[in-house]
Scaffold this motif. Structure first.
Motif, PDB file in Angstrom:
ATOM      1  N   VAL A 138       1.420  -0.414   5.728  1.00 28.58           N
ATOM      2  CA  VAL A 138       0.666   0.816   5.485  1.00 28.58           C
ATOM      3  C   VAL A 138      -0.100   0.673   4.188  1.00 28.58           C
ATOM      4  O   VAL A 138       0.443   0.218   3.188  1.00 28.58           O
ATOM      5  CB  VAL A 138       1.595   2.042   5.327  1.00 28.58           C
TER       6      VAL A 138
ATOM      7  N   SER B 115       5.979   6.474   4.641  1.00 27.97           N
ATOM      8  CA  SER B 115       4.644   6.886   4.251  1.00 27.97           C
ATOM      9  C   SER B 115       4.285   8.224   4.865  1.00 27.97           C
ATOM     10  O   SER B 115       4.135   8.336   6.068  1.00 27.97           O
ATOM     11  CB  SER B 115       3.631   5.829   4.691  1.00 27.97           C
TER      12      SER B 115
ATOM     13  N   GLU C 127      -1.803   3.216   1.792  1.00 34.56           N
ATOM     14  CA  GLU C 127      -1.956   4.651   1.547  1.00 34.56           C
ATOM     15  C   GLU C 127      -2.892   4.896   0.397  1.00 34.56           C
ATOM     16  O   GLU C 127      -2.761   4.255  -0.641  1.00 34.56           O
ATOM     17  CB  GLU C 127      -0.638   5.226   1.044  1.00 34.56           C
TER      18      GLU C 127
ATOM     19  N   ALA D 198      -4.595   6.900   5.260  1.00 31.61           N
ATOM     20  CA  ALA D 198      -3.879   5.628   5.300  1.00 31.61           C
ATOM     21  C   ALA D 198      -4.463   4.726   6.370  1.00 31.61           C
ATOM     22  O   ALA D 198      -5.075   5.192   7.326  1.00 31.61           O
ATOM     23  CB  ALA D 198      -2.402   5.868   5.592  1.00 31.61           C
TER      24      ALA D 198
END
Lengths: 170, 123
Positions: free
Chosen positions: B109, A132, B111, B100
């Motif tokens: 996560v 990410s 996002e 995030a």
């Protein structure tokens, strides 16, 4: 004084300072989190790294750093945390060693470089593992925090800089 | 050997501080779009995509349990998590593209992206 690379004195020093680093790590974990962001901590254990870097050398600093990260991850966190810390720690050591070698920076300056590099390294590892890039949105507060923690550590280091290492001392 | 009393700092330190500030400023460059979708990844794999304009409560299974999220008002927030530090819950709501919410212990996560929503279960 022993001639061997890892004589008794060296081993004792390494072990003792690893212990100090672990205790510092543990103690700072007891403090209530001021900022609710992942990775915000005082980094007091970096004091030991700084100390070794200035007083002994990179190799010993690296050894204690690696030992401390592995042990504290196993003892106080999860084994997965070791990956993030190792990434951060490696970057920090690299940055601090380069700055120190350059000779134009003060200890607090070196410490700030280390703290900032640590945050960057840790963030990069996390971004890679969790796939990410959005994690980098945390970069701003983390780096700003590193300015403060790096300075703090650097100033404390100046106080303990001359603690005796030889003969009877640590 | 007594060190000579000097300054704590040295002029070159400004270089370090400057670089850190410059790096810190990078993520702040104007981003533009509002967030449209939240993409949820666990252990690096995308498991869900949710539109931010449709309110709802969702749960995502993770290593040690489930993480509960709420989408409301164009933003997403983590409501509960099995993690010990609860940083993710304290992060609060996020709505801007590129932001995030992270739960490191759960390798989770959420996002915010600018893509239009394609709801896909992956894997």
């Amino acid at each position: 004084m022993s001639d061997r690379r890892f004589g008794t004195r060296t081993l004792c020093r390494l072990a003792l300072l690893t212990g100090v680093a672990l205790v510092l790590s543990y103690l700072e974990g007891l403090l209530p989190p001021v900022v609710p962001l992942p990775g915000v901590k005082l980094g007091l254990a970096n004091l030991v790294t700084l100390f070794l870097l200035y007083r002994v050398g990179v190799a010993e600093a690296a050894l204690v750093l690696a030992a401390r990260i592995l042990l504290s991850s196993l003892l106080f966190a999860t084994p997965a945390a070791a990956l993030y810390s190792l990434g951060g720690g490696a970057c920090a050591l690299l940055a601090m060693t380069l700055c120190r070698k350059c000779g134009r920076f003060s200890p607090p300056g070196v410490s700030v470089a280390g703290a900032a590099a640590h945050q960057l390294g840790q963030l990069a590892v996390a971004a890679l593992l969790l796939r990410s890039a959005a994690l980098f949105s945390y970069l701003t507060p983390l780096l700003l925090v590193s300015l403060v923690t790096g300075t703090g550590n650097g100033l404390i280091f100046l106080l303990v800089r001359d603690v005796p290492l030889s003969s009877d001392g640590k | 050997m007594r060190r000579k009393k000097g300054n704590i700092w040295r002029p070159c330190d400004l270089l370090i501080v400057g670089m850190v500030l410059a790096l810190a400023a990078l993520p702040l460059l104007p981003r533009g779009e509002e967030g449209k979708t939240v993409e949820i990844k666990v252990e690096g794999e995308t498991v869900r995509r949710l539109p931010l304009d449709v309110p709802g409560d969702y749960t995502v299974p993770t290593g040690n349990g489930e993480i509960a999220l709420r989408v409301a008002d164009g933003a997403v927030a983590v409501v509960s998590s099995p993690c010990p530090d609860q940083t993710c819950v304290h992060t609060g709501a996020r709505r801007e593209r590129g932001e995030a919410i992270v739960c490191l212990p759960e390798q989770f996560v959420a996002e915010i992206t600018g893509e239009s929503e394609v709801d896909a279960y992956v894997g």
